[in-house]
Design an enzyme around this catalytic site. Structure first.
Site, PDB file in Angstrom:
ATOM      1  N   HIS A 161     -10.209  -5.506  -3.515  1.00  0.00           N
ATOM      2  CA  HIS A 161      -8.919  -5.714  -2.865  1.00  0.00           C
ATOM      3  C   HIS A 161      -9.146  -6.009  -1.390  1.00  0.00           C
ATOM      4  CE1 HIS A 161      -9.901  -1.415  -2.697  1.00  0.00           C
ATOM      5  NE2 HIS A 161      -9.307  -1.374  -1.507  1.00  0.00           N
ATOM      6  N   HIS A 219      -7.015  -5.509   2.270  1.00  0.00           N
ATOM      7  CA  HIS A 219      -5.869  -4.959   2.986  1.00  0.00           C
ATOM      8  C   HIS A 219      -5.428  -6.019   3.981  1.00  0.00           C
ATOM      9  CE1 HIS A 219      -6.803  -0.593   2.042  1.00  0.00           C
ATOM     10  NE2 HIS A 219      -7.982  -1.140   1.811  1.00  0.00           N
ATOM     11  N   ASN A 239     -12.921  -2.983   2.070  1.00  0.00           N
ATOM     12  CA  ASN A 239     -13.923  -1.918   2.005  1.00  0.00           C
ATOM     13  C   ASN A 239     -14.735  -2.078   0.729  1.00  0.00           C
ATOM     14  OD1 ASN A 239     -12.904  -0.627   4.370  1.00  0.00           O
ATOM     15  ND2 ASN A 239     -11.223   0.178   3.138  1.00  0.00           N
ATOM     16  N   ASP A 269       0.858  -1.192   0.000  1.00  0.00           N
ATOM     17  CA  ASP A 269       0.000   0.000   0.000  1.00  0.00           C
ATOM     18  C   ASP A 269       0.893   1.241   0.000  1.00  0.00           C
ATOM     19  OD1 ASP A 269      -3.219   0.561   0.903  1.00  0.00           O
ATOM     20  OD2 ASP A 269      -1.790   2.230   1.051  1.00  0.00           O
ATOM     21  N   HIS A 323     -18.293  -8.695  -3.273  1.00  0.00           N
ATOM     22  CA  HIS A 323     -19.539  -9.328  -3.708  1.00  0.00           C
ATOM     23  C   HIS A 323     -19.447  -9.787  -5.166  1.00  0.00           C
ATOM     24  CE1 HIS A 323     -23.780 -10.029  -4.317  1.00  0.00           C
ATOM     25  NE2 HIS A 323     -23.774  -9.183  -5.319  1.00  0.00           N
ATOM     26  N   HIS A 360     -11.729  -1.540  -7.480  1.00  0.00           N
ATOM     27  CA  HIS A 360     -11.298  -2.874  -7.935  1.00  0.00           C
ATOM     28  C   HIS A 360     -11.132  -3.674  -6.655  1.00  0.00           C
ATOM     29  CE1 HIS A 360      -8.848  -5.624 -10.683  1.00  0.00           C
ATOM     30  NE2 HIS A 360      -8.591  -6.096  -9.486  1.00  0.00           N
TER      31      HIS A 360
HETATM   32  P1  AMP Z   1      -9.839   1.497  -0.132  1.00  0.00           P
HETATM   33  O1  AMP Z   1     -10.322   2.680   0.616  1.00  0.00           O
HETATM   34  O2  AMP Z   1     -10.099   0.203   0.576  1.00  0.00           O
HETATM   35  O3  AMP Z   1     -10.346   1.483  -1.565  1.00  0.00           O
HETATM   36  O4  AMP Z   1      -8.269   1.613  -0.152  1.00  0.00           O
HETATM   37  C1  AMP Z   1      -7.499   1.902  -1.265  1.00  0.00           C
HETATM   38  C2  AMP Z   1      -6.058   1.785  -0.859  1.00  0.00           C
HETATM   39  O5  AMP Z   1      -5.255   1.875  -2.016  1.00  0.00           O
HETATM   40  C3  AMP Z   1      -5.562   2.890   0.094  1.00  0.00           C
HETATM   41  O6  AMP Z   1      -5.053   2.285   1.290  1.00  0.00           O
HETATM   42  C4  AMP Z   1      -4.459   3.593  -0.701  1.00  0.00           C
HETATM   43  O7  AMP Z   1      -3.375   4.001   0.110  1.00  0.00           O
HETATM   44  C5  AMP Z   1      -4.058   2.526  -1.689  1.00  0.00           C
HETATM   45  N1  AMP Z   1      -3.487   3.021  -2.936  1.00  0.00           N
HETATM   46  C6  AMP Z   1      -3.977   3.975  -3.744  1.00  0.00           C
HETATM   47  N2  AMP Z   1      -3.184   4.141  -4.820  1.00  0.00           N
HETATM   48  C7  AMP Z   1      -2.175   3.252  -4.697  1.00  0.00           C
HETATM   49  C8  AMP Z   1      -1.021   2.926  -5.474  1.00  0.00           C
HETATM   50  N3  AMP Z   1      -0.756   3.575  -6.620  1.00  0.00           N
HETATM   51  N4  AMP Z   1      -0.196   1.970  -5.040  1.00  0.00           N
HETATM   52  C9  AMP Z   1      -0.451   1.323  -3.878  1.00  0.00           C
HETATM   53  N5  AMP Z   1      -1.520   1.576  -3.099  1.00  0.00           N
HETATM   54  C10 AMP Z   1      -2.371   2.534  -3.498  1.00  0.00           C
END
Ligand code: AMP
Length: 120
Positions: free
Chosen positions: A106, A108, A93, A35, A56, A104
């Site tokens: 993911h 964490h 999330n 991240d 989902h 997309h």
């Molecule tokens: P979410 O709120 O679950 O969609 O989290 C998205 C996550 O993506 C956040 O923790 C960001 O810090 C991370 N993120 C956004 N852009 C990048 C990137 N280019 N490389 C790595 N992580 C990213």
């Protein structure tokens, strides 16, 4: 089915190697990378290689193999960082109420310290 998937979201660009990222591990179906704004000493994102908006859509539409290999990769990262004993947290999330920023699917994977009761 994946109604609002935006092909130009940042993780789609990472999958096409259009933007830099720090790869941690991958298999045929999933990719793990650091991240960019870590919330704990270990903060890894794991994503499927195919386009799914959120958890989902992934479970509804992903093949058994994709789902299996996705979670295997999560576990491989846990093994890589040797955090199975000390523990970790997995968060996904989704949508507006889940405050999902990147559309997309993911997860964490957070660890490397005591994370408290919840991430704020
Ligand atoms: P979410 O709120 O679950 O969609 O989290 C998205 C996550 O993506 C956040 O923790 C960001 O810090 C991370 N993120 C956004 N852009 C990048 C990137 N280019 N490389 C790595 N992580 C990213």
């Amino acid at each position: 089915m994946n109604k609002n998937y935006d092909k130009n979201n940042i993780f789609a660009k990472i999958l096409r190697s259009e933007v830099p990222f720090h790869k941690v591990l991958e298999n045929d179906y999933a990719l793990a990378f650091s991240d960019i704004n870590p919330q704990s000493p270990i903060h890894i994102l794991i994503i499927p290689k195919k386009a799914y908006l959120n958890f989902h859509y992934f479970i509804e539409n992903g093949s058994t193999k994709e789902i299996e290999f996705f979670w295997k990769l999560v576990n491989d990262v846990i093994k890589l960082y040797k955090i199975s004993m000390n523990g970790f947290r997995i968060i996904s999330n989704s949508g507006d109420d889940g405050n999902q920023d990147v559309p997309h699917f993911h997860v964490h994977l957070l660890g490397g310290k005591n994370l408290g009761k919840m991430i704020n």
